[in-house]
Design a protein around this motif. Structure first.
Motif, PDB file in Angstrom:
ATOM      1  N   PRO A  18       0.810  -1.233   0.000  1.00 25.79           N
ATOM      2  CA  PRO A  18       0.000   0.000   0.000  1.00 25.79           C
ATOM      3  C   PRO A  18       0.836   1.273   0.000  1.00 25.79           C
ATOM      4  O   PRO A  18       0.367   2.330  -0.400  1.00 25.79           O
ATOM      5  N   MET A  19       2.111   1.165   0.419  1.00 29.35           N
ATOM      6  CA  MET A  19       3.018   2.320   0.402  1.00 29.35           C
ATOM      7  C   MET A  19       3.776   2.423  -0.918  1.00 29.35           C
ATOM      8  O   MET A  19       4.591   3.311  -1.102  1.00 29.35           O
ATOM      9  N   LYS A  20       3.525   1.470  -1.833  1.00 31.36           N
ATOM     10  CA  LYS A  20       4.134   1.460  -3.162  1.00 31.36           C
ATOM     11  C   LYS A  20       5.671   1.485  -3.120  1.00 31.36           C
ATOM     12  O   LYS A  20       6.327   2.109  -3.946  1.00 31.36           O
ATOM     13  N   GLY A  21       6.224   0.820  -2.119  1.00 36.99           N
ATOM     14  CA  GLY A  21       7.683   0.715  -2.034  1.00 36.99           C
ATOM     15  C   GLY A  21       8.367   1.979  -1.579  1.00 36.99           C
ATOM     16  O   GLY A  21       9.584   2.108  -1.708  1.00 36.99           O
ATOM     17  N   ARG A  22       7.611   2.946  -1.019  1.00 29.55           N
ATOM     18  CA  ARG A  22       8.198   4.246  -0.675  1.00 29.55           C
ATOM     19  C   ARG A  22       8.459   4.416   0.811  1.00 29.55           C
ATOM     20  O   ARG A  22       8.586   5.535   1.300  1.00 29.55           O
ATOM     21  N   GLN A  23       8.517   3.308   1.531  1.00 28.43           N
ATOM     22  CA  GLN A  23       8.797   3.383   2.957  1.00 28.43           C
ATOM     23  C   GLN A  23       9.713   2.230   3.327  1.00 28.43           C
ATOM     24  O   GLN A  23       9.728   1.196   2.662  1.00 28.43           O
ATOM     25  N   LEU A  24      10.509   2.412   4.379  1.00 28.96           N
ATOM     26  CA  LEU A  24      11.345   1.316   4.857  1.00 28.96           C
ATOM     27  C   LEU A  24      10.450   0.150   5.271  1.00 28.96           C
ATOM     28  O   LEU A  24       9.372   0.366   5.834  1.00 28.96           O
ATOM     29  N   PRO A  25      10.854  -1.086   5.001  1.00 27.97           N
ATOM     30  CA  PRO A  25       9.958  -2.231   5.218  1.00 27.97           C
ATOM     31  C   PRO A  25       9.333  -2.335   6.605  1.00 27.97           C
ATOM     32  O   PRO A  25       8.159  -2.625   6.734  1.00 27.97           O
ATOM     33  N   VAL A  26      10.106  -2.083   7.676  1.00 24.73           N
ATOM     34  CA  VAL A  26       9.547  -2.255   9.023  1.00 24.73           C
ATOM     35  C   VAL A  26       8.684  -1.077   9.465  1.00 24.73           C
ATOM     36  O   VAL A  26       8.030  -1.137  10.501  1.00 24.73           O
ATOM     37  N   MET A  27       8.662  -0.011   8.693  1.00 24.06           N
ATOM     38  CA  MET A  27       7.886   1.165   9.088  1.00 24.06           C
ATOM     39  C   MET A  27       6.490   1.114   8.483  1.00 24.06           C
ATOM     40  O   MET A  27       6.044   2.006   7.784  1.00 24.06           O
ATOM     41  N   TYR A  28       5.805   0.010   8.789  1.00 21.70           N
ATOM     42  CA  TYR A  28       4.478  -0.217   8.225  1.00 21.70           C
ATOM     43  C   TYR A  28       3.447   0.703   8.874  1.00 21.70           C
ATOM     44  O   TYR A  28       3.652   1.240   9.969  1.00 21.70           O
ATOM     45  N   SER A  29       2.335   0.884   8.180  1.00 19.21           N
ATOM     46  CA  SER A  29       1.270   1.759   8.673  1.00 19.21           C
ATOM     47  C   SER A  29      -0.052   1.262   8.099  1.00 19.21           C
ATOM     48  O   SER A  29      -0.072   0.433   7.190  1.00 19.21           O
ATOM     49  N   SER A  30      -1.138   1.771   8.652  1.00 18.44           N
ATOM     50  CA  SER A  30      -2.457   1.411   8.147  1.00 18.44           C
ATOM     51  C   SER A  30      -3.413   2.574   8.376  1.00 18.44           C
ATOM     52  O   SER A  30      -3.812   2.841   9.513  1.00 18.44           O
ATOM     53  N   LYS A  31      -3.725   3.269   7.297  1.00 14.92           N
ATOM     54  CA  LYS A  31      -4.618   4.420   7.407  1.00 14.92           C
ATOM     55  C   LYS A  31      -5.991   4.004   7.929  1.00 14.92           C
ATOM     56  O   LYS A  31      -6.612   4.709   8.726  1.00 14.92           O
ATOM     57  N   LYS A  32      -6.451   2.821   7.492  1.00 10.59           N
ATOM     58  CA  LYS A  32      -7.766   2.310   7.891  1.00 10.59           C
ATOM     59  C   LYS A  32      -7.878   2.181   9.410  1.00 10.59           C
ATOM     60  O   LYS A  32      -8.900   2.484  10.006  1.00 10.59           O
ATOM     61  N   GLN A  33      -6.790   1.740  10.056  1.00 13.19           N
ATOM     62  CA  GLN A  33      -6.790   1.574  11.511  1.00 13.19           C
ATOM     63  C   GLN A  33      -6.292   2.811  12.262  1.00 13.19           C
ATOM     64  O   GLN A  33      -6.179   2.797  13.481  1.00 13.19           O
ATOM     65  N   GLY A  34      -5.955   3.862  11.510  1.00 16.08           N
ATOM     66  CA  GLY A  34      -5.432   5.062  12.163  1.00 16.08           C
ATOM     67  C   GLY A  34      -4.032   4.842  12.713  1.00 16.08           C
ATOM     68  O   GLY A  34      -3.617   5.489  13.674  1.00 16.08           O
ATOM     69  N   PHE A  35      -3.278   3.913  12.095  1.00 13.37           N
ATOM     70  CA  PHE A  35      -1.932   3.581  12.562  1.00 13.37           C
ATOM     71  C   PHE A  35      -0.915   4.261  11.661  1.00 13.37           C
ATOM     72  O   PHE A  35      -0.738   3.880  10.507  1.00 13.37           O
TER      73      PHE A  35
END
Length: 272
Positions: A18-35
């Motif tokens: 979902p970040m289209k490869g534009r973030q470091l792998p461990v720095m995951y996020s989820s807009k749906k969950q507000g994370f």
């Protein structure tokens, strides 16, 4: 579990990331969950969390921000600025300081944890502050719930120092054997949080070794299934990627002419 598949896709930076490869792998996020993603720039996520909480209060909703920082990063100026803003604006935020004893290669004393506690920094700014056994699941749950209720009742911020231990390396580039004893984790007095909770529940008669093993196997199978599905979209070793043409997207609301030309030249050069 689509949420887990999405997270693993982000870890792989594959075609479904979902970040289209534009973030470091461990720095995951989820807009749906507000994370919101953690930040590679140390401590900045704490002041962002305070700002988000201030916006929540101004809008009049009941959402509370929860920001996380390590013991080492508390030495950054952003952390102290966050404490000031949280106190002055009574922001509905929980500032979690994970004191796992070690930053990437320095003991927590280097960040000022020897002479006083990290919780004391919050108290010094007029913020309700707790120091909690971070390896006691029930204590973590109770303290978090208390801080959440305070924020939702307009009593403002809470700082919680979670005393825990980083058993493994800080990152794949870190070798903790260079700066601490190899058996340090085993000697940490607060023990393993999962093992402690397991023993506590078995002691109450609410759990058993058999249930524990069955649950562990079920969860491992769930993760393995999600990983297998995510790998269909590519892995770090065999990535399908996003396609190089996507490098021009998601910067401007409307792509400017010079980027449109460059993208067209790239696609013509690839025979697209």
């Amino acid at each position: 579990d689509n949420n887990m598949v999405d997270m693993i896709c982000q870890l792989y930076s594959n075609a479904r990331d979902p970040m289209k490869g534009r973030q470091l792998p461990v720095m995951y996020s989820s807009k749906k969950q507000g994370f919101f993603s953690i930040s590679g720039n140390l401590a900045t996520q704490v002041i962002q969390g305070v700002g988000w909480a201030m916006a929540s209060a101004i809008k009049g909703d009941d959402k509370v921000a929860s920001a996380w920082i390590g013991d080492g990063a508390t030495a950054e100026a952003d952390f102290h600025t966050a404490l000031t803003f949280a106190h002055v604006y009574r922001a509905p935020v929980i500032i979690n300081v994970v004191n796992n004893q070690w930053a990437i290669s320095t003991f927590q004393a280097i960040a000022g944890g020897e002479g006083t506690t990290f919780a004391a920094r919050g108290a010094g700014c007029g913020i309700a502050s707790l120091r909690v056994d971070g390896n006691d699941f029930l204590a973590v749950y109770a303290a978090s719930k208390w801080a959440l209720e305070r924020a939702r009742s307009s009593f403002g911020p809470t700082l919680i120092e979670w005393v825990t231990y980083r058993a493994g390396p800080h990152s794949t580039s870190d070798d903790p054997s260079k700066y601490r004893p190899a058996n340090d984790a085993a000697r940490f007095p607060l023990g393993d949080p999962i093992e402690r909770l397991k023993k506590h529940l078995i002691g109450l008669g609410a759990w058993s070794n058999e249930e524990h093993e069955a649950t562990k196997k079920a969860l491992e199978a769930q993760v393995a299934a999600a990983q297998k599905e995510a790998e269909q979209y590519g892995t770090l070793a065999d990535t399908h990627g996003q396609g190089v043409a996507t490098m021009f997207e998601d910067v401007y609301q409307q792509m400017p002419p010079h980027l449109l030309r460059q993208r067209q030249e790239l696609q013509l050069g690839q025979g697209a």
